[in-house]
Design a protein around this motif. Structure first.
Motif, mmCIF file in Angstrom:
data_model
loop_
_atom_site.group_PDB
_atom_site.id
_atom_site.type_symbol
_atom_site.label_atom_id
_atom_site.label_comp_id
_atom_site.label_asym_id
_atom_site.label_seq_id
_atom_site.Cartn_x
_atom_site.Cartn_y
_atom_site.Cartn_z
ATOM 1 N N LYS A 60 0.648 -4.070 -4.463
ATOM 2 C CA LYS A 60 2.006 -3.876 -4.769
ATOM 3 C C LYS A 60 2.948 -4.096 -4.289
ATOM 4 O O LYS A 60 3.530 -4.821 -4.375
ATOM 5 C CB LYS A 60 1.664 -3.336 -5.950
ATOM 6 N N HIS A 61 3.019 -3.263 -2.788
ATOM 7 C CA HIS A 61 4.110 -3.232 -2.351
ATOM 8 C C HIS A 61 3.844 -3.323 -1.309
ATOM 9 O O HIS A 61 4.367 -2.816 0.188
ATOM 10 C CB HIS A 61 4.665 -1.724 -2.172
ATOM 11 N N ASP A 90 1.102 3.019 -1.040
ATOM 12 C CA ASP A 90 1.190 2.241 -1.633
ATOM 13 C C ASP A 90 1.476 2.492 -3.897
ATOM 14 O O ASP A 90 2.337 2.575 -4.670
ATOM 15 C CB ASP A 90 -0.121 0.976 -1.902
ATOM 16 N N ARG A 91 0.152 3.441 -3.536
ATOM 17 C CA ARG A 91 0.676 4.339 -4.751
ATOM 18 C C ARG A 91 1.227 5.502 -5.194
ATOM 19 O O ARG A 91 2.556 5.435 -6.474
ATOM 20 C CB ARG A 91 -1.032 4.911 -5.114
ATOM 21 N N GLU A 110 4.553 3.099 -6.588
ATOM 22 C CA GLU A 110 4.302 2.567 -7.495
ATOM 23 C C GLU A 110 4.976 4.001 -8.251
ATOM 24 O O GLU A 110 5.600 3.263 -9.628
ATOM 25 C CB GLU A 110 2.957 2.677 -8.086
ATOM 26 N N LYS A 111 4.544 5.195 -7.659
ATOM 27 C CA LYS A 111 5.399 6.197 -9.038
ATOM 28 C C LYS A 111 6.689 6.373 -9.249
ATOM 29 O O LYS A 111 6.962 6.572 -9.716
ATOM 30 C CB LYS A 111 4.826 7.419 -8.180
#
Length: 267
Positions: free
Chosen positions: A219-220, A261-262, A265-266
């Motif tokens: 996502k990033h 990446d996770r 997202e946070k």
């Protein structure tokens, strides 16, 4: 060739047979060794070693093993030995035992090759260096066989096998030159063995483009692909976490990219 080393490749007899019989024998070997380990912290040598005829094919990965009823050499079933080991000690201190069994196996040609190919980990650059150096010590006998790894129907030479499994190590730690595969592995292992944290970071950054290419959709992706971002995040890792990726193994770097990446997202 090391003094006293056999000129031909020898494999434990428990790795030969049909899939079912070899798997059963490998599991029993693990139980036998596990019982000994419980007694005094040592392991037993295989009861019988067998010379592998020159040019004979050794299955080095389960992905290529479709003819289960055909007797064959199945190197990858060393993993079933380890399953038996864990069962024998009832899963107590299994990580310590796993590392001890690996060290024991690195003194053998078959163990050295299995652990270099399996890339069990994540592990440090220093332990990866030990795996590669073990393969290099047994290079001459290992060179006598042919190997099925991840490409169906294509038996590979030892050089081709090591490129298929460890090209990341050569690209990250010995990226320049026209030397042979063996020479590049020697250089890569030597550099890993004495690497500082900064050396590891530079190797990781060289390998990151390949990890990104195989990481799937992030996502990033634009952020985690930035070398400055990567260096900053690597510098913030604690010693234990950094050791786990310090060898620059592509698969372990994909795991790290996914975590980053996770985390983004946070936020």
């Amino acid at each position: 060739m090391a003094p006293g080393q056999s000129s031909s490749l020898q494999l434990p007899s428990f790795l030969h047979g049909t899939f079912r019989s070899a798997r059963q024998k490998a599991k029993r070997e693990g139980l036998r060794c596990g019982e000994q380990y419980q007694k005094d912290g040592t392991f037993l040598l295989p009861r019988q070693m067998v010379d592998v005829p020159p040019g004979e094919v050794v299955m080095a990965h389960d992905l290529v093993d479709f003819q289960h009823e055909r007797p064959a050499w199945r190197l990858y079933l060393v993993s079933d030995v380890m399953s038996g080991l864990r069962e024998a000690v009832n899963w107590q201190n299994s990580l310590l035992m796993r590392d001890a069994y690996e060290d024991f196996c690195l003194e053998t040609a078959w163990g050295a090759l299995h652990f270099a190919l399996a890339q069990m980990g994540p592990v440090s650059a220093q332990r990866t260096a030990k795996r590669l150096q073990a393969v290099l010590r047994f290079w001459d006998p290992l060179e006598g066989a042919r190997y099925l790894f991840k490409t169906l129907g294509t038996a590979q030479t030892l050089e081709e096998l090591m490129v298929a499994s460890c090209d990341w190590a050569m690209d990250a730690w010995c990226p320049v030159g026209d030397d042979s595969v063996r020479q590049r592995l020697e250089m890569a292992a030597e550099r890993m063995a004495r690497a500082t944290r900064e050396d590891c970071i530079e190797a990781i950054l060289r390998e990151m483009p390949r990890a990104l290419a195989h990481a799937g959709k992030l996502k990033h992706g634009g952020v985690v692909a930035d070398p400055d971002f990567q260096r900053e995040r690597l510098n913030t890792l604690d010693s234990w976490s950094f050791d786990r990726v310090s060898a620059a193994c592509t698969g372990h770097l994909i795991w790290l990219l996914t975590i980053w990446d996770r985390e983004l997202e946070k936020h």
